[in-house]
Design a protein around this motif. Sequence first.
Motif, PDB file in Angstrom:
ATOM      1  N   GLY A 124      -9.295 -17.065 -11.463  1.00 17.98           N
ATOM      2  CA  GLY A 124     -10.491 -16.243 -11.506  1.00 17.98           C
ATOM      3  C   GLY A 124     -10.270 -14.774 -11.223  1.00 17.98           C
ATOM      4  N   THR A 125      -9.020 -14.344 -11.226  1.00 17.40           N
ATOM      5  CA  THR A 125      -8.731 -12.934 -10.990  1.00 17.40           C
ATOM      6  C   THR A 125      -7.628 -12.472 -11.934  1.00 17.40           C
ATOM      7  OG1 THR A 125      -8.352 -11.307  -9.228  1.00 17.40           O
ATOM      8  CG2 THR A 125      -6.907 -13.234  -9.254  1.00 17.40           C
ATOM      9  N   VAL A 126      -7.396 -11.163 -12.001  1.00 14.85           N
ATOM     10  CA  VAL A 126      -6.327 -10.616 -12.830  1.00 14.85           C
ATOM     11  C   VAL A 126      -5.132 -10.320 -11.930  1.00 14.85           C
ATOM     12  CG1 VAL A 126      -5.646  -8.768 -14.400  1.00 14.85           C
ATOM     13  CG2 VAL A 126      -7.994  -9.638 -14.439  1.00 14.85           C
ATOM     14  N   VAL A 127      -3.953 -10.767 -12.346  1.00 13.79           N
ATOM     15  CA  VAL A 127      -2.740 -10.678 -11.536  1.00 13.79           C
ATOM     16  C   VAL A 127      -1.678  -9.889 -12.278  1.00 13.79           C
ATOM     17  CG1 VAL A 127      -0.957 -11.993 -10.319  1.00 13.79           C
ATOM     18  CG2 VAL A 127      -3.269 -12.946 -10.555  1.00 13.79           C
ATOM     19  N   GLY A 128      -1.032  -8.956 -11.588  1.00 11.79           N
ATOM     20  CA  GLY A 128       0.080  -8.213 -12.169  1.00 11.79           C
ATOM     21  C   GLY A 128       1.377  -8.973 -11.987  1.00 11.79           C
ATOM     22  N   ILE A 129       2.196  -9.045 -13.042  1.00  9.46           N
ATOM     23  CA  ILE A 129       3.449  -9.812 -12.966  1.00  9.46           C
ATOM     24  C   ILE A 129       4.695  -8.940 -13.140  1.00  9.46           C
ATOM     25  CG2 ILE A 129       2.283 -11.911 -13.766  1.00  9.46           C
ATOM     26  CD1 ILE A 129       4.761 -10.212 -16.090  1.00  9.46           C
ATOM     27  N   ASN A 130       4.518  -7.665 -13.439  1.00 10.52           N
ATOM     28  CA  ASN A 130       5.663  -6.790 -13.722  1.00 10.52           C
ATOM     29  C   ASN A 130       6.361  -6.411 -12.415  1.00 10.52           C
ATOM     30  OD1 ASN A 130       7.441  -4.760 -14.468  1.00 10.52           O
ATOM     31  ND2 ASN A 130       6.017  -3.794 -15.896  1.00 10.52           N
ATOM     32  N   THR A 131       7.577  -6.906 -12.214  1.00 16.51           N
ATOM     33  CA  THR A 131       8.304  -6.622 -10.971  1.00 16.51           C
ATOM     34  C   THR A 131       8.907  -5.215 -10.954  1.00 16.51           C
ATOM     35  OG1 THR A 131      10.316  -7.641 -11.878  1.00 16.51           O
ATOM     36  CG2 THR A 131       8.857  -9.047 -10.568  1.00 16.51           C
ATOM     37  N   GLY A 132       8.734  -4.464 -12.025  1.00 15.68           N
ATOM     38  CA  GLY A 132       9.189  -3.081 -12.040  1.00 15.68           C
ATOM     39  C   GLY A 132       8.181  -2.115 -11.432  1.00 15.68           C
ATOM     40  N   LEU A 133       6.973  -2.593 -11.102  1.00 14.48           N
ATOM     41  CA  LEU A 133       5.923  -1.713 -10.603  1.00 14.48           C
ATOM     42  C   LEU A 133       5.823  -1.597  -9.083  1.00 14.48           C
ATOM     43  CD1 LEU A 133       2.945  -2.520 -13.017  1.00 14.48           C
ATOM     44  CD2 LEU A 133       4.695  -0.743 -13.213  1.00 14.48           C
ATOM     45  N   PRO A 134       6.191  -2.602  -8.292  1.00 16.04           N
ATOM     46  CA  PRO A 134       5.919  -2.536  -6.853  1.00 16.04           C
ATOM     47  C   PRO A 134       6.482  -1.322  -6.123  1.00 16.04           C
ATOM     48  CG  PRO A 134       6.329  -4.795  -7.457  1.00 16.04           C
ATOM     49  CD  PRO A 134       6.617  -3.965  -8.682  1.00 16.04           C
ATOM     50  N   ASN A 135       7.665  -0.829  -6.490  1.00 11.83           N
ATOM     51  CA  ASN A 135       8.173   0.362  -5.808  1.00 11.83           C
ATOM     52  C   ASN A 135       7.238   1.554  -6.007  1.00 11.83           C
ATOM     53  OD1 ASN A 135      10.336  -1.236  -5.138  1.00 11.83           O
ATOM     54  ND2 ASN A 135      11.884   0.156  -5.943  1.00 11.83           N
ATOM     55  N   ARG A 136       6.767   1.720  -7.226  1.00  6.12           N
ATOM     56  CA  ARG A 136       5.823   2.809  -7.514  1.00  6.12           C
ATOM     57  C   ARG A 136       4.516   2.595  -6.761  1.00  6.12           C
ATOM     58  NH1 ARG A 136       3.821   4.475 -13.640  1.00  6.12           N
ATOM     59  NH2 ARG A 136       2.089   5.832 -13.027  1.00  6.12           N
ATOM     60  N   LEU A 137       4.028   1.352  -6.741  1.00  6.27           N
ATOM     61  CA  LEU A 137       2.797   1.047  -6.029  1.00  6.27           C
ATOM     62  C   LEU A 137       2.973   1.234  -4.526  1.00  6.27           C
ATOM     63  CD1 LEU A 137       1.790  -2.135  -8.040  1.00  6.27           C
ATOM     64  CD2 LEU A 137       0.670   0.100  -8.133  1.00  6.27           C
ATOM     65  N   ALA A 138       4.163   0.915  -4.018  1.00  4.19           N
ATOM     66  CA  ALA A 138       4.441   1.119  -2.597  1.00  4.19           C
ATOM     67  C   ALA A 138       4.350   2.599  -2.238  1.00  4.19           C
ATOM     68  CB  ALA A 138       5.817   0.569  -2.253  1.00  4.19           C
ATOM     69  N   GLU A 139       4.919   3.448  -3.076  1.00  4.38           N
ATOM     70  CA  GLU A 139       4.815   4.891  -2.835  1.00  4.38           C
ATOM     71  C   GLU A 139       3.363   5.348  -2.838  1.00  4.38           C
ATOM     72  OE1 GLU A 139       7.488   7.956  -4.230  1.00  4.38           O
ATOM     73  OE2 GLU A 139       8.600   6.422  -5.362  1.00  4.38           O
ATOM     74  N   GLU A 140       2.580   4.846  -3.769  1.00  2.60           N
ATOM     75  CA  GLU A 140       1.172   5.218  -3.829  1.00  2.60           C
ATOM     76  C   GLU A 140       0.450   4.772  -2.559  1.00  2.60           C
ATOM     77  OE1 GLU A 140      -0.681   3.832  -7.381  1.00  2.60           O
ATOM     78  OE2 GLU A 140       0.675   4.929  -8.725  1.00  2.60           O
ATOM     79  N   ALA A 141       0.759   3.552  -2.094  1.00  3.36           N
ATOM     80  CA  ALA A 141       0.122   3.041  -0.878  1.00  3.36           C
ATOM     81  C   ALA A 141       0.492   3.884   0.335  1.00  3.36           C
ATOM     82  CB  ALA A 141       0.538   1.581  -0.658  1.00  3.36           C
ATOM     83  N   ILE A 142       1.751   4.269   0.421  1.00  6.90           N
ATOM     84  CA  ILE A 142       2.208   5.090   1.545  1.00  6.90           C
ATOM     85  C   ILE A 142       1.532   6.462   1.520  1.00  6.90           C
ATOM     86  CG2 ILE A 142       4.220   6.307   2.481  1.00  6.90           C
ATOM     87  CD1 ILE A 142       5.870   3.802   1.609  1.00  6.90           C
TER      88      ILE A 142
END
Length: 239
Positions: free
Chosen positions: A74-92
Amino acid sequence: MIFDPPLVPATLVQRYKRFLFDAVLDDGTAITGSCPNTGSMRGLTTPGSRIWLSEHDGPLRKYRHRFELIEADGTVVGINTGLPNRLAEEAIRAGLVGDLGGYPLVERERKYGRNSRIDLLLSGPGRPSAYVEVKNVHFCRAPGLAEFPDTATARGAKHLEELGDVAEAGHRAVMLYVVQRGDCDRFRICSDLDPVYASAFTRARWRGVEAYAVKCAVSPLEIRPDALIAMDETAIAAL
């Protein structure tokens, strides 16, 4: 991060060989594409699922389409393992991960430990450097609970040992789990699927390694870090 150009909707036929998938576009065209996730993708490969793809027209690319998102539970899930480093920087940068946003300098893929590279090395005057290891998370088998790993990962256990070495050397060592789904408000280490990793995590925490989990808001338009979620360490405390 905003998906630009926009993603292409499709229906999943199958994911196979860990790095390929077959799908049918909304106009009925059958395609084969690349899957930027060589993990088990447990619970995220059901045939007939709604998926979204990025398109790439480079002359060196064998496949035009790349698997990015899937609708599951019932939700949308991201599967691209190349994105988390970029997302981590955004979160920080957004101040979602403790006081890590206060570091002015960020290095990526810096060599450290035993032939390893730290995902992010944060530094600045007057404070110890922060070594940040980032892990991708999308496994969920109980409502609201994200888990890592979804299969055994000797490499992940090695990273935890090396982070412990960093902490004992007087630096900050941070394990950051990026959850590419927005339906989870808790996170825990999956000790039943990988007890070795769970033990390594417990040992790393004893040695001074910090641990955080950030969930993302995910849609076919964008993925963005949304909030820090609770770390449930009770299940592994006795290991």
